[in-house]
Every structure is written in C-alpha cells, then in structure tokens.
Design a protein around this motif. Structure first.
Motif, short mmCIF file in Angstrom:
data_model
loop_
_atom_site.label_atom_id
_atom_site.label_comp_id
_atom_site.label_asym_id
_atom_site.label_seq_id
_atom_site.Cartn_x
_atom_site.Cartn_y
_atom_site.Cartn_z
N SER A 54 -2.42 10.65 -2.61
CA SER A 54 -2.96 11.95 -2.96
C SER A 54 -2.02 13.02 -2.42
O SER A 54 -1.73 13.04 -1.22
CB SER A 54 -4.36 12.11 -2.36
N LEU A 55 -1.54 13.90 -3.31
CA LEU A 55 -0.68 15.00 -2.88
C LEU A 55 -1.55 16.12 -2.35
O LEU A 55 -2.64 16.38 -2.86
CB LEU A 55 0.15 15.53 -4.05
N VAL B 185 -1.76 8.48 1.91
CA VAL B 185 -1.92 7.16 1.32
C VAL B 185 -3.18 6.55 1.91
O VAL B 185 -3.35 6.53 3.13
CB VAL B 185 -0.71 6.26 1.64
N GLY B 186 -4.07 6.10 1.03
CA GLY B 186 -5.26 5.39 1.46
C GLY B 186 -5.17 3.94 1.04
O GLY B 186 -4.76 3.64 -0.08
N MET B 187 -5.50 3.04 1.95
CA MET B 187 -5.44 1.60 1.68
C MET B 187 -6.74 0.96 2.14
O MET B 187 -7.25 1.29 3.21
CB MET B 187 -4.27 0.96 2.42
N VAL B 188 -7.25 0.07 1.32
CA VAL B 188 -8.50 -0.62 1.64
C VAL B 188 -8.29 -2.11 1.46
O VAL B 188 -7.75 -2.55 0.45
CB VAL B 188 -9.65 -0.14 0.72
N LEU B 189 -8.73 -2.89 2.43
CA LEU B 189 -8.69 -4.34 2.35
C LEU B 189 -10.13 -4.83 2.21
O LEU B 189 -10.97 -4.50 3.04
CB LEU B 189 -8.04 -4.95 3.60
N PHE C 242 4.62 9.81 -8.61
CA PHE C 242 5.20 8.48 -8.80
C PHE C 242 5.81 7.98 -7.49
O PHE C 242 5.58 6.85 -7.06
CB PHE C 242 6.23 8.54 -9.93
N GLU C 243 6.58 8.84 -6.83
CA GLU C 243 7.19 8.45 -5.55
C GLU C 243 6.11 8.21 -4.49
O GLU C 243 6.18 7.23 -3.74
CB GLU C 243 8.16 9.53 -5.08
N ALA C 244 5.10 9.06 -4.44
CA ALA C 244 4.01 8.89 -3.47
C ALA C 244 3.29 7.57 -3.70
O ALA C 244 2.98 6.84 -2.75
CB ALA C 244 3.04 10.06 -3.56
N GLU C 245 3.01 7.23 -4.96
CA GLU C 245 2.32 5.97 -5.28
C GLU C 245 3.18 4.76 -4.92
O GLU C 245 2.69 3.77 -4.39
CB GLU C 245 1.94 5.92 -6.75
N ALA C 246 4.47 4.84 -5.20
CA ALA C 246 5.37 3.74 -4.86
C ALA C 246 5.44 3.55 -3.35
O ALA C 246 5.41 2.41 -2.85
CB ALA C 246 6.77 3.99 -5.44
N SER D 218 -1.47 2.88 -10.24
CA SER D 218 -0.21 3.52 -10.62
C SER D 218 0.54 2.63 -11.62
O SER D 218 1.33 1.76 -11.23
CB SER D 218 0.67 3.77 -9.40
N LEU D 219 0.30 2.86 -12.89
CA LEU D 219 0.93 2.05 -13.93
C LEU D 219 2.45 2.16 -13.87
O LEU D 219 3.16 1.17 -14.05
CB LEU D 219 0.40 2.45 -15.30
N LEU D 220 2.98 3.36 -13.60
CA LEU D 220 4.44 3.52 -13.50
C LEU D 220 5.02 2.63 -12.40
O LEU D 220 6.05 1.99 -12.59
CB LEU D 220 4.79 4.99 -13.21
N SER D 221 4.35 2.59 -11.26
CA SER D 221 4.84 1.76 -10.14
C SER D 221 4.76 0.28 -10.49
O SER D 221 5.70 -0.47 -10.21
CB SER D 221 4.02 2.04 -8.88
N ILE D 222 3.66 -0.14 -11.08
CA ILE D 222 3.51 -1.55 -11.45
C ILE D 222 4.58 -1.94 -12.46
O ILE D 222 5.22 -2.98 -12.33
CB ILE D 222 2.10 -1.83 -12.03
N ARG D 223 4.81 -1.09 -13.45
CA ARG D 223 5.85 -1.37 -14.44
C ARG D 223 7.23 -1.44 -13.79
O ARG D 223 8.04 -2.31 -14.13
CB ARG D 223 5.84 -0.31 -15.53
#
Length: 152
Positions: A8-9, A18-22, A44-48, A72-77
């Motif tokens: 999130s910018l 950056v939020g991460m959940v396990l 895109f950079e933030a998601e990567a 983030s579809l761009l990152s996955i691609r």
C-alpha cells in the motif's frame, strides 16, 4: 501454509507498507507482519518488494510446502517470465527468483484482490519507516475481515 502479501502506497507517495499474513490450510491466522519502507517508483515495484519480503520471511522460518498468494498480476507474470519490461524491478524479481529456486517446495499463485483483504488491511496499519512489526495474533481491526474470509 499459505502466506499472502499486499503493498500500500502512502497518500503522499513518500513511503509504502507491506502487509504479510501466514495462515494454515483452513485459513486460521498463524502470524502477520507489516513493514514501512521508503518511496518506490510504482505500485508494481512495491508489490514486487512485498513478494520478496514474504519469500524471505517464510524462507527464514524453514517452512516447506508453502503456497504464496499475491494479487499483483504484474509481479506474478514477471516471476513466470511473461511480464514484459521489468527494468524498474528487475533486481527485485531476480532476488525473488533466487529465493524460489533455493526453496523448490514454494509455489506462487495469483489471487483476486477480494481474496486478499486481510493482507491488504494489514498493509494499511500504521508503522514506522524501515521497521517491521510481527503479530502473533491478529490485530483487532482485522478480526471481522478474518471471520468473513474463513466463513466464505
């Protein structure tokens, strides 16, 4: 185990979070993590960077058979080699690929934004710059979203 992440910018675009959940295979919250970092050139950079941070976080725990999820579809691609020009994030994508190669039981999948609400909300939690916070239980602000996710 299923980690999800989101970025999130800030409204001023001077930082991003950056939020991460396990979670386990039933959707139960195991651990969360949120961090705030300096300005980036694009979402895109933030998601990567978020994917890289999630991969590093879970690799450091020594977990195996992990299915990472990102909206983030761009990152996955880009990580699958069909992302086109990656000039702005090439170094981040390369580090993600190295983490994936050194952890062959990790997989990475695209999920819709609606399926990533917990990580999205966690990424919006306030935090200090260049600092990560770890949650061993979900913040109260996430309880309703977690309950909705598990029941749907």
């Amino acid at each position: 185990m299923i980690p999800t992440q989101d970025a999130s910018l800030s409204s001023e675009n001077v930082t991003f979070s950056v939020g991460m959940v396990l979670r386990d295979h039933t959707g139960k919250f195991i651990e969360g993590r949120v961090g705030c970092m300096p300005e980036v050139g694009s979402i895109f950079e933030a998601e990567a960077i978020g994917i890289r941070e999630a991969l590093s976080w879970i690799a450091g725990k020594g977990l195996t058979q992990v299915s990472f999820e990102s909206d983030s579809l761009l990152s996955i691609r880009a990580l699958r080699g069909d992302g086109g020009n990656q000039l702005e994030v090439g170094h981040v994508i390369q580090h993600c690929l190295e983490l994936l190669q050194s952890n062959p039981t990790f997989s990475l999948d695209f999920i819709s934004r609606q399926a990533n609400k917990v990580a999205h909300e966690l990424a919006r939690c306030p935090c200090l710059l260049s600092c990560f916070y770890v949650f061993s239980s979900p913040p109260e602000s996430l309880l309703e979203t977690l309950l909705y996710d598990v029941s749907s």
